[in-house]
Structures are given as structure tokens and as C-alpha cells.
Design a protein around this motif. Sequence first.
Motif, PDB file in Angstrom:
ATOM      1  N   LEU A  60      39.447  50.699  37.780  1.00 52.61           N
ATOM      2  CA  LEU A  60      38.476  50.716  38.878  1.00 52.61           C
ATOM      3  C   LEU A  60      38.463  49.392  39.632  1.00 52.61           C
ATOM      4  O   LEU A  60      38.428  49.371  40.866  1.00 52.61           O
ATOM      5  CB  LEU A  60      37.086  51.044  38.336  1.00 52.61           C
ATOM      6  CG  LEU A  60      36.906  52.450  37.777  1.00 52.61           C
ATOM      7  CD1 LEU A  60      35.537  52.592  37.127  1.00 52.61           C
ATOM      8  CD2 LEU A  60      37.101  53.490  38.857  1.00 52.61           C
ATOM      9  N   VAL A  61      38.499  48.287  38.913  1.00 53.66           N
ATOM     10  CA  VAL A  61      38.505  46.969  39.562  1.00 53.66           C
ATOM     11  C   VAL A  61      39.790  46.777  40.354  1.00 53.66           C
ATOM     12  O   VAL A  61      39.775  46.249  41.463  1.00 53.66           O
ATOM     13  CB  VAL A  61      38.323  45.851  38.507  1.00 53.66           C
ATOM     14  CG1 VAL A  61      38.614  44.485  39.090  1.00 53.66           C
ATOM     15  CG2 VAL A  61      36.923  45.893  37.930  1.00 53.66           C
ATOM     16  N   THR A  62      40.903  47.254  39.802  1.00 54.80           N
ATOM     17  CA  THR A  62      42.176  47.128  40.511  1.00 54.80           C
ATOM     18  C   THR A  62      42.158  47.938  41.801  1.00 54.80           C
ATOM     19  O   THR A  62      42.651  47.471  42.840  1.00 54.80           O
ATOM     20  CB  THR A  62      43.332  47.575  39.606  1.00 54.80           C
ATOM     21  OG1 THR A  62      43.347  46.748  38.445  1.00 54.80           O
ATOM     22  CG2 THR A  62      44.664  47.465  40.317  1.00 54.80           C
ATOM     23  N   ALA A  63      41.586  49.128  41.764  1.00 53.44           N
ATOM     24  CA  ALA A  63      41.514  49.943  42.980  1.00 53.44           C
ATOM     25  C   ALA A  63      40.707  49.242  44.064  1.00 53.44           C
ATOM     26  O   ALA A  63      41.107  49.224  45.242  1.00 53.44           O
ATOM     27  CB  ALA A  63      40.903  51.301  42.656  1.00 53.44           C
ATOM     28  N   VAL A  64      39.611  48.625  43.691  1.00 51.03           N
ATOM     29  CA  VAL A  64      38.798  47.885  44.661  1.00 51.03           C
ATOM     30  C   VAL A  64      39.567  46.667  45.167  1.00 51.03           C
ATOM     31  O   VAL A  64      39.571  46.374  46.367  1.00 51.03           O
ATOM     32  CB  VAL A  64      37.448  47.467  44.044  1.00 51.03           C
ATOM     33  CG1 VAL A  64      36.690  46.532  44.962  1.00 51.03           C
ATOM     34  CG2 VAL A  64      36.621  48.706  43.730  1.00 51.03           C
ATOM     35  N   ALA A  65      40.225  45.962  44.262  1.00 53.11           N
ATOM     36  CA  ALA A  65      40.985  44.773  44.661  1.00 53.11           C
ATOM     37  C   ALA A  65      42.098  45.131  45.634  1.00 53.11           C
ATOM     38  O   ALA A  65      42.355  44.398  46.601  1.00 53.11           O
ATOM     39  CB  ALA A  65      41.567  44.081  43.430  1.00 53.11           C
ATOM     40  N   VAL A  66      42.764  46.253  45.426  1.00 53.36           N
ATOM     41  CA  VAL A  66      43.824  46.672  46.344  1.00 53.36           C
ATOM     42  C   VAL A  66      43.236  47.006  47.705  1.00 53.36           C
ATOM     43  O   VAL A  66      43.816  46.660  48.737  1.00 53.36           O
ATOM     44  CB  VAL A  66      44.608  47.875  45.755  1.00 53.36           C
ATOM     45  CG1 VAL A  66      45.508  48.508  46.807  1.00 53.36           C
ATOM     46  CG2 VAL A  66      45.420  47.440  44.565  1.00 53.36           C
ATOM     47  N   ARG A  67      42.056  47.650  47.724  1.00 60.07           N
ATOM     48  CA  ARG A  67      41.422  47.957  49.003  1.00 60.07           C
ATOM     49  C   ARG A  67      41.036  46.685  49.749  1.00 60.07           C
ATOM     50  O   ARG A  67      41.191  46.596  50.958  1.00 60.07           O
ATOM     51  CB  ARG A  67      40.188  48.831  48.782  1.00 60.07           C
ATOM     52  CG  ARG A  67      40.417  50.253  49.212  1.00 60.07           C
ATOM     53  CD  ARG A  67      39.156  51.085  49.149  1.00 60.07           C
ATOM     54  NE  ARG A  67      39.243  51.898  47.922  1.00 60.07           N
ATOM     55  CZ  ARG A  67      38.372  51.876  46.938  1.00 60.07           C
ATOM     56  NH1 ARG A  67      37.300  51.127  47.001  1.00 60.07           N
ATOM     57  NH2 ARG A  67      38.550  52.617  45.886  1.00 60.07           N
ATOM     58  N   VAL A  68      40.514  45.703  49.020  1.00 59.86           N
ATOM     59  CA  VAL A  68      40.020  44.478  49.656  1.00 59.86           C
ATOM     60  C   VAL A  68      41.164  43.527  49.994  1.00 59.86           C
ATOM     61  O   VAL A  68      41.227  42.988  51.107  1.00 59.86           O
ATOM     62  CB  VAL A  68      38.987  43.782  48.741  1.00 59.86           C
ATOM     63  CG1 VAL A  68      38.610  42.418  49.271  1.00 59.86           C
ATOM     64  CG2 VAL A  68      37.760  44.659  48.580  1.00 59.86           C
ATOM     65  N   LEU A  69      42.063  43.308  49.043  1.00 64.61           N
ATOM     66  CA  LEU A  69      43.107  42.293  49.196  1.00 64.61           C
ATOM     67  C   LEU A  69      44.449  42.838  49.649  1.00 64.61           C
ATOM     68  O   LEU A  69      45.338  42.050  49.994  1.00 64.61           O
ATOM     69  CB  LEU A  69      43.297  41.561  47.866  1.00 64.61           C
ATOM     70  CG  LEU A  69      42.069  40.875  47.256  1.00 64.61           C
ATOM     71  CD1 LEU A  69      42.386  40.388  45.877  1.00 64.61           C
ATOM     72  CD2 LEU A  69      41.590  39.766  48.156  1.00 64.61           C
ATOM     73  N   GLY A  70      44.617  44.138  49.588  1.00 60.25           N
ATOM     74  CA  GLY A  70      45.924  44.717  49.842  1.00 60.25           C
ATOM     75  C   GLY A  70      46.734  44.694  48.551  1.00 60.25           C
ATOM     76  O   GLY A  70      46.406  43.997  47.596  1.00 60.25           O
ATOM     77  N   ALA A  71      47.798  45.470  48.535  1.00 60.84           N
ATOM     78  CA  ALA A  71      48.604  45.590  47.322  1.00 60.84           C
ATOM     79  C   ALA A  71      49.230  44.262  46.920  1.00 60.84           C
ATOM     80  O   ALA A  71      49.223  43.891  45.751  1.00 60.84           O
ATOM     81  CB  ALA A  71      49.693  46.647  47.514  1.00 60.84           C
ATOM     82  N   THR A  72      49.746  43.514  47.878  1.00 60.56           N
ATOM     83  CA  THR A  72      50.388  42.246  47.561  1.00 60.56           C
ATOM     84  C   THR A  72      49.392  41.237  47.026  1.00 60.56           C
ATOM     85  O   THR A  72      49.646  40.562  46.023  1.00 60.56           O
ATOM     86  CB  THR A  72      51.076  41.674  48.815  1.00 60.56           C
ATOM     87  OG1 THR A  72      52.013  42.652  49.294  1.00 60.56           O
ATOM     88  CG2 THR A  72      51.803  40.394  48.501  1.00 60.56           C
ATOM     89  N   GLY A  73      48.246  41.140  47.653  1.00 61.51           N
ATOM     90  CA  GLY A  73      47.227  40.194  47.198  1.00 61.51           C
ATOM     91  C   GLY A  73      46.697  40.537  45.814  1.00 61.51           C
ATOM     92  O   GLY A  73      46.499  39.657  44.983  1.00 61.51           O
ATOM     93  N   ALA A  74      46.493  41.823  45.557  1.00 60.71           N
ATOM     94  CA  ALA A  74      45.998  42.241  44.234  1.00 60.71           C
ATOM     95  C   ALA A  74      47.071  41.987  43.176  1.00 60.71           C
ATOM     96  O   ALA A  74      46.749  41.577  42.059  1.00 60.71           O
ATOM     97  CB  ALA A  74      45.622  43.713  44.260  1.00 60.71           C
ATOM     98  N   PHE A  75      48.326  42.187  43.511  1.00 63.11           N
ATOM     99  CA  PHE A  75      49.397  41.941  42.564  1.00 63.11           C
ATOM    100  C   PHE A  75      49.490  40.473  42.205  1.00 63.11           C
ATOM    101  O   PHE A  75      49.674  40.106  41.056  1.00 63.11           O
ATOM    102  CB  PHE A  75      50.736  42.433  43.140  1.00 63.11           C
ATOM    103  CG  PHE A  75      51.883  42.276  42.196  1.00 63.11           C
ATOM    104  CD1 PHE A  75      52.054  43.151  41.135  1.00 63.11           C
ATOM    105  CD2 PHE A  75      52.791  41.253  42.361  1.00 63.11           C
ATOM    106  CE1 PHE A  75      53.114  43.010  40.266  1.00 63.11           C
ATOM    107  CE2 PHE A  75      53.855  41.103  41.496  1.00 63.11           C
ATOM    108  CZ  PHE A  75      54.025  41.986  40.439  1.00 63.11           C
TER     109      PHE A  75
END
Length: 76
Positions: A60-75
Motif C-alpha cells: 500500500l505504501v509503495t502504491a502511494v509512493a509511486v503515485r506521488v513520486l513516480g515509478a523512478t522516484g519510488a524505486f
Amino acid sequence: MNPADRQAVRLALGTASALGLARLAFGLLVPAMRADLDWSLGETGAMSTANGLGYREGALVTAVAVRVLGATGAFR
């Protein structure tokens, strides 16, 4: 697909494979952990539940992080 993209895909698949094997290994280790640590069935169930909830919360946290930061930023 350029070579850098292929390398990124291979790295991601390697990580996903390792996580999948670790999740499988946890399930196989639970009986030995119970015996070695003298856990009751309730304690064993609580540990397994906590493990499952940890994976769920991480997803769940990863899904939010991808929405906020984008896939590259979350990675990163």
C-alpha cells in the motif's frame, strides 16, 4: 528496448524473484521456528499475521509512493 531498459528489467525481476522465494521460505520455516522458540500456536499465528500485514502495508505504501513520486522516484 535499449540495453539500459533491459538491464533495469533484469534487476527488477531479480528482486521480485528474491522476494517471492523469501515469502515462500518464511512459510516453510514457521514450523521450525515454532519448535525452536517454544511458541504456542497463538504466538505462531500472530507472527505469521504480522508478516502478512507487513507485506500488505508495504504494498500500500509503495502504491502511494509511486503515485506521488513516480515509478523512478519510488524505486530510488
